[in-house]
Structure formats: structure tokens, C-alpha cells
Design a protein around this motif. Sequence first.
Motif, mmCIF file in Angstrom:
data_model
loop_
_atom_site.group_PDB
_atom_site.id
_atom_site.type_symbol
_atom_site.label_atom_id
_atom_site.label_comp_id
_atom_site.label_asym_id
_atom_site.label_seq_id
_atom_site.Cartn_x
_atom_site.Cartn_y
_atom_site.Cartn_z
ATOM 1 N N SER A 1 0.829 -1.206 0.000
ATOM 2 C CA SER A 1 0.000 0.000 0.000
ATOM 3 C C SER A 1 0.865 1.259 0.000
ATOM 4 C CB SER A 1 -0.952 -0.011 1.195
ATOM 5 O OG SER A 1 -0.239 -0.037 2.417
ATOM 6 N N ARG A 2 1.991 1.239 0.719
ATOM 7 C CA ARG A 2 2.893 2.397 0.693
ATOM 8 C C ARG A 2 3.444 2.623 -0.701
ATOM 9 N NH1 ARG A 2 4.648 0.655 5.942
ATOM 10 N NH2 ARG A 2 6.290 -0.597 4.959
ATOM 11 N N ASP A 3 3.807 1.540 -1.389
ATOM 12 C CA ASP A 3 4.328 1.660 -2.753
ATOM 13 C C ASP A 3 3.261 2.243 -3.681
ATOM 14 O OD1 ASP A 3 6.722 0.625 -1.940
ATOM 15 O OD2 ASP A 3 6.347 -1.403 -2.681
ATOM 16 N N ALA A 4 2.024 1.777 -3.540
ATOM 17 C CA ALA A 4 0.941 2.284 -4.385
ATOM 18 C C ALA A 4 0.705 3.770 -4.146
ATOM 19 C CB ALA A 4 -0.343 1.494 -4.123
ATOM 20 N N SER B 1 -5.771 7.889 5.501
ATOM 21 C CA SER B 1 -5.282 9.248 5.750
ATOM 22 C C SER B 1 -4.354 9.707 4.639
ATOM 23 C CB SER B 1 -4.561 9.292 7.102
ATOM 24 O OG SER B 1 -4.034 10.571 7.343
ATOM 25 N N ARG B 2 -3.504 8.798 4.158
ATOM 26 C CA ARG B 2 -2.591 9.165 3.055
ATOM 27 C C ARG B 2 -3.344 9.354 1.751
ATOM 28 N NH1 ARG B 2 0.824 5.118 5.553
ATOM 29 N NH2 ARG B 2 0.049 3.552 4.084
ATOM 30 N N MET B 3 -4.442 8.606 1.561
ATOM 31 C CA MET B 3 -5.158 8.628 0.291
ATOM 32 C C MET B 3 -6.305 9.627 0.258
ATOM 33 S SD MET B 3 -3.755 6.127 -1.551
ATOM 34 C CE MET B 3 -4.984 5.603 -2.738
ATOM 35 N N ARG B 4 -6.652 10.214 1.399
ATOM 36 C CA ARG B 4 -7.911 10.949 1.522
ATOM 37 C C ARG B 4 -8.005 12.137 0.576
ATOM 38 N NH1 ARG B 4 -11.881 11.514 6.451
ATOM 39 N NH2 ARG B 4 -12.098 9.393 5.682
ATOM 40 N N GLN B 5 -6.925 12.838 0.324
ATOM 41 C CA GLN B 5 -6.998 14.019 -0.531
ATOM 42 C C GLN B 5 -7.448 13.659 -1.944
ATOM 43 O OE1 GLN B 5 -3.227 16.047 -0.284
ATOM 44 N NE2 GLN B 5 -3.805 17.113 1.591
#
Length: 428
Positions: free
Chosen positions: A292-295, A325-329
Amino acid sequence: MNVCCETVAILGVPFHNVTMDETLALIEEQIREGGFHQVATANVDFLKNAMRDKKLQSILCSCDMVVPDGMPVVWMSRLMGAPLKERVSGIDLVERLAELSAKRGYGIFLLGASENRSRLAARMLRQRHPNLRIVGRYSPEQRPLDDMDHEEILHRIEEARPDILLVAFGNPKQEQWLAMHRDRLKVPVCIGVGGTLDFLSGTVSRAPSWVQRMGFEWFYRMLQEPQRLAARYAIDALCLIRHIPAYLAAILTQPKHPAQSSVEVRQIGNTKLISMIGNLTGAALDEFNAYSRDACAEGMNIVLDMSKTCYMGPESLGSLIQLESRMRQRENLWLAELPSHLSRILRTGRLHNYFMTTTMVSDALYRTAKAEQRLLTSFAPDWEQIQQNNVYVDVRVELLQGICRQIIAVNETEDSALVPDVFASAGT
């Protein structure tokens, strides 16, 4: 950040599983990194407030670090089978930060509390750590959040240029204030510290060390201020009694996969489809976090196929919160085909409204494709005006390249039937 740690989700809030020394190491890395990082020292009262206020929950979930300021939080984590390493109290954290800052030369700004208590706290910290740089203090008039003179506060902080900002407005006001100004604050580390300055000033006494070790400092504080704290602690306790048993039961009654668990990843257009098979714990959880971090780093959409996921613990939920949280924007993370026991985990864990979910993987893939189409449309020029005025248009090449890659991949993949033509509804 290079220092990594797991998080444990307790009633919708992700607590970082860190010791005091690990917390200081993370904060030092945040200072070196620069920018803005928000740290929360959360206790049971935070959990209660977050359950009542979804905006506050979202703020806590997006914090760069949330540490357990209270033994009841640690006790709850142990009940759930995901024990937090130790309590990291706000008072002890500020003391250790002052010691560290005196050695490293970091500047600290004190915001909040009364003028007298702020002044006494600064004096006490300087006495204990003579080389400490307190670059500024400000005690604004106590007002509701919307009525505060935000520009004056921000101006004072900008002039002082601290490395660490300690905000003593109390929860939830301090967390809301920091989130409100995260784009304006050029402070590497911002921490909500509640009543810490009151303790440092000496106007409120701490419990004896043996009471702290037993985890009953909250009870000592209630005896000091019964009129203010007794009712609050009673409401907090009722909140735990109401919600913890259902959450704990949902965790313990999940099926467990007897064989080795695994994570599978496929790329469909500009989307990573991640399937979690078996128990999302241990090595499988580490593998999921890495994929998921790589994606995220590649700027991909993510769809999680959870149809074959058997078990998720508080650490698994903590990882999902961090990913969201990382993807929310970009709003491009979907949880698809959740079995009933996982839906129950999200509901009792107070996360049922936090994630975007759907009953079919194909629907999630379709929605990510539609989101890409809307992004392209938002950059589309007015061709009729261009023809009339003969003007040049600056088109984002990387955006068009990404869309083209998605179309080619969708057409070539064996799973192309899962995703409708992204331009079908545009009439092209």
C-alpha cells in the motif's frame, strides 16, 4: 519518515505503539524533515469526543502521531490482544522534549494557558534546563474557536520560528486549531498538550510516582478537582462500558484462517487491486503495508478486495486508517466485498462511516475510473472559445499520459470487462 511503527485502532482512533524514547526519535525525525506534523496526546476523553464529533475523529486519524496519554487506553489495548507498549503522558513528553531541546538547540513556543501559568511554566523549564530556548509565549484571551484572533496568533508564531509548538487549549479545541492552520503553520512539530502547562507551573500538583506507576493518576486528579473532573470521568467510563464490550466481542468472534495468509496485487489501469487472503496479521500485515505504501508513492488508486479476509485485529484497522489518511486528498481508496464479520468490526470500532465501501470489486474499479474521468474533465479547455479566439492552451502532459496508460491497460488486461470504458458517459 524513516522511523516506522504500527498503530492500534481503539474505538476509531489510531494510537501509535511507541515507547517514550521511540516517540522522541520520531519527533526528532519530524524536525529534520521540516514542514508540519501534528501530534496528539490522547486519553479516554479524546475517544469519547471523537465518537461524538466525526470531524475530530478525522483530525485524530490524520495526525502524524497519536500517543496514549492515560493508562485506561493502554488497558483497553491489552484487552483487545494488541497491547500498547507504554503510556506516553503529555506532561512527561514535554519534560523530555525540553531536555532534548536544550541539548539540540531546538526552539519551543508555548501557546495557551493563562499568562501567569505560562510564565511560571517557562521559568520552571528554564530552571531545569538552563540551555533551553523558549522562543516565544502567548496566552490569547479565552474565546470560542471561531472568535479567536487567529492572525495575531499565527503572526507571533511566524516571528518566533520555533521547532516545536506546544498548544494548551484543551481537547478538542487545540486539535481543531492545529488542523485549521496546518497549511499556514511552518512549525515541524505541533503538539496539543492540554493542561500540561498547569502542572509545569506548579499550580496543579502531580500524583506521587507510585500512583503514576499503578496507572491511577487520573483518580488522583479527580480527588484534586472533583467538581470539574468527577462528572467528566463518569461520562468517559460510561462511554467505555457502552462501546468496548461490543468491539471486543466483534474482534474475538472473527473466524481465523488456519493456513498461511497472503496478499495478492494486480494493476488494472491506474488502480492497484490488493486482495487480502486469510488473516491480516503478522507477516501478511507487513506485506500489505509495504504494497500500500508503494501504491501511494506511485500515485495509484487502491481497491482492497476483502472477500477472502478472515481476521482483522486492532493493528489491521490501524494500518487501514493510516492508508486512508494518506489517500484521503485524492478520495481513491475503496474497501470492497466486506464479509459480515468485517462490517461488524468497522461498525463496533466506530469506523463504519470513515471508509468508502462497496459490495463489489467491479463497482469500486468503475468508481475509480469515473474519478479519473472527472479529473480529466476538470482540466478540459473550452474548445469552442479556442476556435473563436485562436488561443493556446497549457495542457498537463503527465495527466494525459496517465489517462492514456489507464485506457491501454484496461483494454489489454484480461479483466478489462470489470471496468467500463472511462469515456463512455462522455459521449466521445
